[in-house]
Write a protein that holds these residues in place. Structure first.
Motif, PDB file in Angstrom:
ATOM      1  N   ALA A 132       0.845  -1.196   0.000  1.00  0.00           N
ATOM      2  CA  ALA A 132       0.000   0.000   0.000  1.00  0.00           C
ATOM      3  C   ALA A 132       0.877   1.242   0.000  1.00  0.00           C
ATOM      4  CB  ALA A 132      -0.898   0.005   1.222  1.00  0.00           C
ATOM      5  N   SER A 133       0.385   2.308  -0.604  1.00  0.00           N
ATOM      6  CA  SER A 133       1.136   3.573  -0.629  1.00  0.00           C
ATOM      7  C   SER A 133       0.255   4.696  -0.118  1.00  0.00           C
ATOM      8  CB  SER A 133       1.542   3.937  -2.051  1.00  0.00           C
ATOM      9  OG  SER A 133       2.163   2.859  -2.658  1.00  0.00           O
ATOM     10  N   TRP A 134       0.894   5.687   0.431  1.00  0.00           N
ATOM     11  CA  TRP A 134       0.205   6.853   0.953  1.00  0.00           C
ATOM     12  C   TRP A 134      -0.057   7.798  -0.221  1.00  0.00           C
ATOM     13  CZ3 TRP A 134      -1.605   6.632   5.652  1.00  0.00           C
ATOM     14  CH2 TRP A 134      -2.069   7.799   6.272  1.00  0.00           C
ATOM     15  N   VAL A 135      -1.315   8.002  -0.588  1.00  0.00           N
ATOM     16  CA  VAL A 135      -1.653   8.913  -1.694  1.00  0.00           C
ATOM     17  C   VAL A 135      -2.450  10.066  -1.097  1.00  0.00           C
ATOM     18  CG1 VAL A 135      -2.841   9.155  -3.899  1.00  0.00           C
ATOM     19  CG2 VAL A 135      -1.734   6.985  -3.308  1.00  0.00           C
ATOM     20  N   ASP A 136      -1.912  11.290  -1.226  1.00  0.00           N
ATOM     21  CA  ASP A 136      -2.508  12.475  -0.583  1.00  0.00           C
ATOM     22  C   ASP A 136      -2.725  12.188   0.903  1.00  0.00           C
ATOM     23  OD1 ASP A 136      -2.437  13.733  -3.012  1.00  0.00           O
ATOM     24  OD2 ASP A 136      -4.403  12.966  -3.587  1.00  0.00           O
ATOM     25  N   ASP A 137      -3.993  12.026   1.335  1.00  0.00           N
ATOM     26  CA  ASP A 137      -4.234  11.865   2.771  1.00  0.00           C
ATOM     27  C   ASP A 137      -4.728  10.468   3.116  1.00  0.00           C
ATOM     28  OD1 ASP A 137      -6.596  11.979   1.498  1.00  0.00           O
ATOM     29  OD2 ASP A 137      -7.564  13.386   2.886  1.00  0.00           O
ATOM     30  N   HIS A 138      -4.592   9.522   2.188  1.00  0.00           N
ATOM     31  CA  HIS A 138      -5.078   8.176   2.521  1.00  0.00           C
ATOM     32  C   HIS A 138      -4.161   7.104   1.926  1.00  0.00           C
ATOM     33  CE1 HIS A 138      -6.638   8.921  -1.485  1.00  0.00           C
ATOM     34  NE2 HIS A 138      -6.731   7.622  -1.617  1.00  0.00           N
ATOM     35  N   LEU A 139      -4.267   5.906   2.516  1.00  0.00           N
ATOM     36  CA  LEU A 139      -3.486   4.778   2.015  1.00  0.00           C
ATOM     37  C   LEU A 139      -4.238   4.127   0.867  1.00  0.00           C
ATOM     38  CD1 LEU A 139      -2.156   2.662   5.003  1.00  0.00           C
ATOM     39  CD2 LEU A 139      -0.817   3.861   3.294  1.00  0.00           C
ATOM     40  N   GLU A 140      -3.503   3.810  -0.193  1.00  0.00           N
ATOM     41  CA  GLU A 140      -4.145   3.145  -1.316  1.00  0.00           C
ATOM     42  C   GLU A 140      -3.439   1.807  -1.533  1.00  0.00           C
ATOM     43  OE1 GLU A 140      -5.642   6.212  -4.226  1.00  0.00           O
ATOM     44  OE2 GLU A 140      -4.397   4.935  -5.509  1.00  0.00           O
ATOM     45  N   VAL A 141      -4.234   0.762  -1.702  1.00  0.00           N
ATOM     46  CA  VAL A 141      -3.633  -0.555  -1.955  1.00  0.00           C
ATOM     47  C   VAL A 141      -3.125  -0.574  -3.388  1.00  0.00           C
ATOM     48  CG1 VAL A 141      -4.056  -3.038  -2.057  1.00  0.00           C
ATOM     49  CG2 VAL A 141      -5.105  -1.654  -0.250  1.00  0.00           C
ATOM     50  N   THR A 142      -1.815  -0.792  -3.528  1.00  0.00           N
ATOM     51  CA  THR A 142      -1.215  -0.727  -4.863  1.00  0.00           C
ATOM     52  C   THR A 142      -0.571  -2.056  -5.262  1.00  0.00           C
ATOM     53  OG1 THR A 142       0.724   0.192  -3.758  1.00  0.00           O
ATOM     54  CG2 THR A 142      -0.731   1.758  -4.857  1.00  0.00           C
ATOM     55  N   GLY A 143      -0.607  -3.015  -4.352  1.00  0.00           N
ATOM     56  CA  GLY A 143      -0.013  -4.315  -4.654  1.00  0.00           C
ATOM     57  C   GLY A 143      -0.820  -5.410  -3.981  1.00  0.00           C
ATOM     58  N   ARG A 144      -0.273  -6.626  -3.989  1.00  0.00           N
ATOM     59  CA  ARG A 144      -1.003  -7.743  -3.377  1.00  0.00           C
ATOM     60  C   ARG A 144      -0.129  -8.418  -2.338  1.00  0.00           C
ATOM     61  NH1 ARG A 144      -2.162 -11.770  -7.626  1.00  0.00           N
ATOM     62  NH2 ARG A 144      -3.300 -12.798  -5.963  1.00  0.00           N
ATOM     63  N   TYR A 145      -0.718  -8.681  -1.172  1.00  0.00           N
ATOM     64  CA  TYR A 145       0.001  -9.449  -0.147  1.00  0.00           C
ATOM     65  C   TYR A 145       0.040 -10.923  -0.546  1.00  0.00           C
ATOM     66  CZ  TYR A 145       1.117 -11.321   4.511  1.00  0.00           C
ATOM     67  OH  TYR A 145       1.704 -11.958   5.567  1.00  0.00           O
ATOM     68  N   PHE A 146      -1.104 -11.428  -1.032  1.00  0.00           N
ATOM     69  CA  PHE A 146      -1.197 -12.847  -1.398  1.00  0.00           C
ATOM     70  C   PHE A 146      -0.857 -13.015  -2.872  1.00  0.00           C
ATOM     71  CE2 PHE A 146      -4.084 -12.254   2.189  1.00  0.00           C
ATOM     72  CZ  PHE A 146      -3.511 -13.138   3.084  1.00  0.00           C
ATOM     73  N   ARG A 147       0.426 -13.231  -3.121  1.00  0.00           N
ATOM     74  CA  ARG A 147       0.857 -13.495  -4.494  1.00  0.00           C
ATOM     75  C   ARG A 147       1.414 -14.897  -4.514  1.00  0.00           C
ATOM     76  NH1 ARG A 147       5.211  -9.189  -5.143  1.00  0.00           N
ATOM     77  NH2 ARG A 147       5.278  -9.453  -2.910  1.00  0.00           N
ATOM     78  N   GLU A 148       1.241 -15.583  -5.602  1.00  0.00           N
ATOM     79  CA  GLU A 148       1.735 -16.957  -5.627  1.00  0.00           C
ATOM     80  C   GLU A 148       2.731 -17.164  -6.748  1.00  0.00           C
ATOM     81  OE1 GLU A 148      -1.486 -19.704  -5.550  1.00  0.00           O
ATOM     82  OE2 GLU A 148      -2.018 -19.054  -3.522  1.00  0.00           O
ATOM     83  N   GLY A 149       3.624 -18.111  -6.541  1.00  0.00           N
ATOM     84  CA  GLY A 149       4.537 -18.503  -7.612  1.00  0.00           C
ATOM     85  C   GLY A 149       5.657 -17.511  -7.810  1.00  0.00           C
ATOM     86  N   ARG A 150       6.405 -17.816  -8.846  1.00  0.00           N
ATOM     87  CA  ARG A 150       7.616 -17.047  -9.112  1.00  0.00           C
ATOM     88  C   ARG A 150       7.288 -15.741  -9.813  1.00  0.00           C
ATOM     89  NH1 ARG A 150      12.163 -20.179 -12.363  1.00  0.00           N
ATOM     90  NH2 ARG A 150      10.635 -20.139 -14.023  1.00  0.00           N
ATOM     91  N   GLY A 151       7.948 -14.664  -9.391  1.00  0.00           N
ATOM     92  CA  GLY A 151       7.841 -13.395 -10.110  1.00  0.00           C
ATOM     93  C   GLY A 151       9.035 -13.276 -11.046  1.00  0.00           C
ATOM     94  N   GLU A 152       8.773 -12.957 -12.298  1.00  0.00           N
ATOM     95  CA  GLU A 152       9.851 -12.812 -13.295  1.00  0.00           C
ATOM     96  C   GLU A 152       9.915 -11.357 -13.728  1.00  0.00           C
ATOM     97  OE1 GLU A 152      11.701 -15.227 -14.342  1.00  0.00           O
ATOM     98  OE2 GLU A 152      10.595 -17.059 -13.860  1.00  0.00           O
TER      99      GLU A 152
END
Ligand SMILES: C[S@@+](CC[C@H](N)C(=O)[O-])C[C@H]1O[C@@H](n2cnc3c(N)ncnc32)[C@H](O)[C@@H]1O
Length: 259
Positions: A157-177
Motif C-alpha cells: 500500500a502507498s500513501w496517496v494524498d491523505d489516505h493509504l491506497e492498496v497498490t499491490g497484493r500481499y497474497f501473491r503466488e509462484g515465481r515473479g519474473e
C-alpha cells in the motif's frame, strides 16, 4: 538460479561504488550494522556466526570486528571474491564460502551459535522449508537463528494524498519474473537482466520454518523501514523511516532455535 546469480554479480559491482553501502567508511573502521540487527543479536563476542546470503561481506566483517568468529556465504562469485578481498584489506579474520544456500551443507562443515540473514533475502528463495532445513543443520543446540527482513506488506500500500491506497497484493503466488535495470543501492542503471523472486507471507514463513523442525520463539512486525523506500516515509528520531500514523508493518524480525 543462474539468472539471479548473474543479477547479483551485476549488483555487486554497482553496490561497491554506491553511497548506500559506503565501503570507504567501513574500510576506515566503521560498522555497517544497523541498530535493529545489533539489538536482535546482542553481544556476539566469542560466538561463532554464520551469515547466510552475506553479499560482499561488510556486515559479516562488522560482526567479526565485534568479536564474533564469522563465516559468510553467498552464491555470487563476485560478491564472495570482494568479501575475501575486503577481509584481507582490513585485516579481519573471516571465512567466505561461495554456494547456493541450499547447497551449503555439501560444502560447509560445523555448527554455529548464530545463523543470521538480513535485508532482502527471503524473496530470493523458492523453498523456505528447505531453507529451514539448512538452518537447522548449521545451528548448535541452544543456538539462535535470526532473520531481519522487509515485511511482505511493505510496498503493498502507498500513501496517496491523505489516505493509504492498496497498490499491490500481499497474497501473491509462484515465481515473479522481472526484467530489471536498477538496484536499490544506486541510481545508475544496470545492464538489463532478468531476475526471479518468490513472494511469501508471514504465515508461510513461520509454517515453513516449523515444518523444517525449527522452534520459532519470536516474530516482531515493525512499522519502520531502515531506508526511505518511497517519498512518503518520514524519518523518526532513531533514524528509522515510518509511514505517518504507522498503519502497516514494514519490517519483520524472527528468532528461532532448534528444540
Ligand atoms: C539484498 S542482498 C543481502 C543484503 C545483505 N544483508 C547486505 O547487507 O548487503 C541478497 C544477497 O543474497 C544472495 N543470494 C540470492 N539468492 C541466493 C541463493 N539462492 N543462495 C545464496 N545466496 C543468494 C545475493 O547474491 C545477495 O548477495
Amino acid at each position: 538460479m543462474r539468472r539471479n546469480q548473474h543479477a547479483w554479480n551485476l549488483r555487486t559491482a554497482a553496490h561497491l561504488e554506491s553511497d548506500f553501502y559506503d565501503v570507504a567508511s567501513f574500510k576506515a573502521g566503521g560498522s555497517s550494522l544497523r541498530p535493529l540487527e545489533l539489538a536482535e543479536l546482542g553481544d556476539v563476542r566469542g560466538k561463532s556466526l554464520l551469515h547466510l546470503m552475506c553479499h560482499f561481506g561488510m556486515d559479516t566483517l562488522s560482526w567479526a570486528r565485534m568479536g564474533a568468529e564469522v563465516t559468510g556465504a553467498d552464491f555470487s562469485p563476485d560478491a564472495i571474491a570482494k568479501a575475501r578481498e575486503l577481509a584481507a584489506e582490513v585485516g579481519v579474520d573471516a571465512t567466505f564460502v561461495c554456494a547456493n544456500v541450499y547447497d551449503l551443507p555439501e560444502v560447509l562443515e560445523g555448527t554455529y551459535d548464530i545463523v543470521v540473514m538480513t535485508y532482502g533475502v527471503l524473496y530470493w528463495l523458492p523453498d523456505l522449508v528447505a531453507l529451514g532445513r539448512v538452518v537447522a543443520r548449521f545451528l548448535k543446540p541452544g543456538g539462535i537463528f535470526s532473520v531481519i527482513e522487509s515485511h511482505p506488506m511493505n510496498g503493498v500500500a502507498s500513501w496517496v494524498d491523505d489516505h493509504l491506497e492498496v497498490t499491490g497484493r500481499y497474497f501473491r503466488e509462484g515465481r515473479g519474473e522481472y526484467e530489471v535495470t536498477e538496484t536499490y543501492a544506486d541510481s545508475r542503471p544496470l545492464p538489463p537482466h532478468p531476475e526471479s523472486t518468490w513472494p511469501f507471507t508471514v504465515g508461510e514463513l513461520v509454517t515453513a520454518l516449523a515444518t523444517a523442525g525449527l522452534r520459532v520463539t519470536r516474530v516482531r512486525e515493525l512499522p519502520v523501514d531502515v531506508r526511505q523506500r518511497n517519498p512518503e516515509l518520514v524519518q523518526d528520531q532513531d533514524g528509522f523511516w515510518r509511514l505517518p500514523g504507522d498503519p502497516l508493518p514494514l519490517m519483520l524480525t524472527l528468532t528461532a532455535t532448534i528444540p
